[in-house]
Design a protein around this motif. Structure first.
Motif, PDB file in Angstrom:
ATOM      1  N   MET A  43       0.853  -1.200   0.000  1.00  0.00           N
ATOM      2  CA  MET A  43       0.000   0.000   0.000  1.00  0.00           C
ATOM      3  C   MET A  43       0.882   1.241   0.000  1.00  0.00           C
ATOM      4  SD  MET A  43      -2.614   1.369   3.025  1.00  0.00           S
ATOM      5  CE  MET A  43      -3.911   0.156   2.728  1.00  0.00           C
ATOM      6  N   ARG A  73      -0.121   0.973 -10.246  1.00  0.00           N
ATOM      7  CA  ARG A  73      -1.252   0.186 -10.762  1.00  0.00           C
ATOM      8  C   ARG A  73      -1.335  -1.188 -10.102  1.00  0.00           C
ATOM      9  NH1 ARG A  73       0.325   3.091 -15.539  1.00  0.00           N
ATOM     10  NH2 ARG A  73      -1.436   4.404 -16.233  1.00  0.00           N
ATOM     11  N   THR A  76      -2.280  -1.119  -3.629  1.00  0.00           N
ATOM     12  CA  THR A  76      -3.394  -0.405  -3.014  1.00  0.00           C
ATOM     13  C   THR A  76      -2.958   1.044  -2.849  1.00  0.00           C
ATOM     14  OG1 THR A  76      -4.165  -2.344  -1.814  1.00  0.00           O
ATOM     15  CG2 THR A  76      -4.810  -0.194  -0.933  1.00  0.00           C
ATOM     16  N   VAL A  78      -3.885   4.811  -1.604  1.00  0.00           N
ATOM     17  CA  VAL A  78      -4.741   5.621  -0.739  1.00  0.00           C
ATOM     18  C   VAL A  78      -4.401   7.085  -0.989  1.00  0.00           C
ATOM     19  CG1 VAL A  78      -5.379   6.160   1.655  1.00  0.00           C
ATOM     20  CG2 VAL A  78      -4.788   3.801   0.999  1.00  0.00           C
ATOM     21  N   PRO A  94      -6.411   4.299 -11.052  1.00  0.00           N
ATOM     22  CA  PRO A  94      -7.501   4.344 -10.069  1.00  0.00           C
ATOM     23  C   PRO A  94      -6.965   4.386  -8.641  1.00  0.00           C
ATOM     24  CG  PRO A  94      -7.227   2.111 -10.886  1.00  0.00           C
ATOM     25  CD  PRO A  94      -6.263   2.967 -11.673  1.00  0.00           C
ATOM     26  N   ALA A  95      -7.660   5.120  -7.779  1.00  0.00           N
ATOM     27  CA  ALA A  95      -7.341   5.112  -6.350  1.00  0.00           C
ATOM     28  C   ALA A  95      -8.185   4.040  -5.677  1.00  0.00           C
ATOM     29  CB  ALA A  95      -7.628   6.472  -5.733  1.00  0.00           C
ATOM     30  N   THR A  96      -7.590   3.298  -4.774  1.00  0.00           N
ATOM     31  CA  THR A  96      -8.325   2.269  -4.038  1.00  0.00           C
ATOM     32  C   THR A  96      -9.180   2.897  -2.940  1.00  0.00           C
ATOM     33  OG1 THR A  96      -6.337   0.910  -4.350  1.00  0.00           O
ATOM     34  CG2 THR A  96      -8.068   0.008  -2.936  1.00  0.00           C
ATOM     35  N   VAL A  97      -8.603   3.873  -2.241  1.00  0.00           N
ATOM     36  CA  VAL A  97      -9.289   4.537  -1.121  1.00  0.00           C
ATOM     37  C   VAL A  97      -9.065   6.035  -1.243  1.00  0.00           C
ATOM     38  CG1 VAL A  97      -9.450   4.796   1.390  1.00  0.00           C
ATOM     39  CG2 VAL A  97      -8.894   2.557   0.396  1.00  0.00           C
ATOM     40  N   ARG A 115      -8.592  -2.563   6.044  1.00  0.00           N
ATOM     41  CA  ARG A 115      -7.691  -3.117   5.027  1.00  0.00           C
ATOM     42  C   ARG A 115      -6.722  -4.124   5.647  1.00  0.00           C
ATOM     43  NH1 ARG A 115      -9.380  -2.081  -0.023  1.00  0.00           N
ATOM     44  NH2 ARG A 115      -7.354  -3.032  -0.495  1.00  0.00           N
ATOM     45  N   GLU A 117      -3.636  -4.878   4.224  1.00  0.00           N
ATOM     46  CA  GLU A 117      -2.239  -4.623   3.854  1.00  0.00           C
ATOM     47  C   GLU A 117      -1.424  -4.184   5.077  1.00  0.00           C
ATOM     48  OE1 GLU A 117      -4.837  -3.684   0.278  1.00  0.00           O
ATOM     49  OE2 GLU A 117      -4.885  -3.279   2.437  1.00  0.00           O
TER      50      GLU A 117
END
Length: 252
Positions: A43, A73, A76, A78, A94-97, A115, A117
């Motif tokens: 992460m 990519r 994770t 954030v 894309p952002a996970t969080v 999460r 991680e």
């Protein structure tokens, strides 16, 4: 800021108190990149848009242009608020969080509480993210940090010196702070000038743009009188204008 304050009937004195200094010779960033490219992190927490972009620029001086982006990519990711989110959108990542307002370390910890991680790296943003790192480690995470820019005093400290002298002399009714590093820089210049801003600020309205800046004010012994409903400059000026008179009256 000047225009917004004048629109509300105030008399602004805006003193630049900081400049961004990229760490172009940044061994910690390259040490981070070697671990990143070996897949040692699960992460990454991106705290600022400027820092995210600058970290990529630093790594591009030594590695292929898309190396950092491609690594993101597979992780994770954030993001602390809209600014790093905008950078990721630009890169098509894309952002996970996405951490909601007011975007302090507390919201980050809450947002990733569920999460799994545990190998985490934090992109720091001008000062060490001590509370966030300690909170993550308390949960059993292995946490690394990568500082990618730092703040210094402006090249021309003349306006800041004048602001500090006028502040110490009771020349202002309101002090507005829009980011944390302004507070230690103000005090550093006050020490150099040999003036006491602390006594003067007890009689003023202290307005903070949001929780992170308010925490720093408290760390240095100042209690903010107000925070706006949203941590944005326009809200700060408008809500300070609406409340300053009553606050000032109560302090005097």
């Amino acid at each position: 800021m000047e225009r917004l304050i004048r629109t509300q009937g105030g008399e602004p004195f805006v003193a630049p108190s900081m400049r961004e200094v990229p760490l172009s010779d940044n061994p910690l960033a390259f040490e981070f990149s070697e671990k990143l490219f070996r897949g040692e992190f699960e992460m990454i927490i991106l705290l600022t848009g400027v820092g995210t972009r600058l970290l990529n620029d630093v790594l591009c001086t030594r590695y292929p242009a898309d190396g950092f982006k491609n690594s993101l990519r597979g992780m994770t990711v954030v993001v602390r608020g809209s600014k790093p989110m905008a950078v990721l959108r630009e890169w098509g990542i894309p952002a996970t969080v996405m951490v909601p307002e007011p975007n302090t370390w507390r919201e980050i910890l809450t947002a990733i509480e569920s999460r799994s991680e545990r190998k985490i790296v934090v992109q720091e943003y001008g000062r060490p993210a001590t509370e966030l790192v300690e909170g993550l480690r308390a949960r059993g995470a292995q946490v690394s940090t990568v500082p990618v820019y730092q703040w210094d005093l402006p090249l021309d400290c003349g306006p800041l010196r004048e602001a500090v002298r006028r502040l110490a002399g009771g020349g202002f009714d309101v002090a507005m702070f829009t980011t944390s590093i302004q507070i230690p820089h103000m005090l550093r210049i006050a020490d150099e000038e040999g003036v006491d801003v602390r006594s003067a600020m007890k009689k003023m309205v202290i307005a903070s743009v949001g929780p992170t800046t308010s925490e720093t004010l408290r760390e240095f012994g100042f209690e903010p009188d107000l925070e706006p409903t949203h941590p944005k400059m326009g809200f700060l000026v408008n809500e300070t204008a609406a409340q300053a008179g009553k606050i000032l009256q109560s302090k005097q």
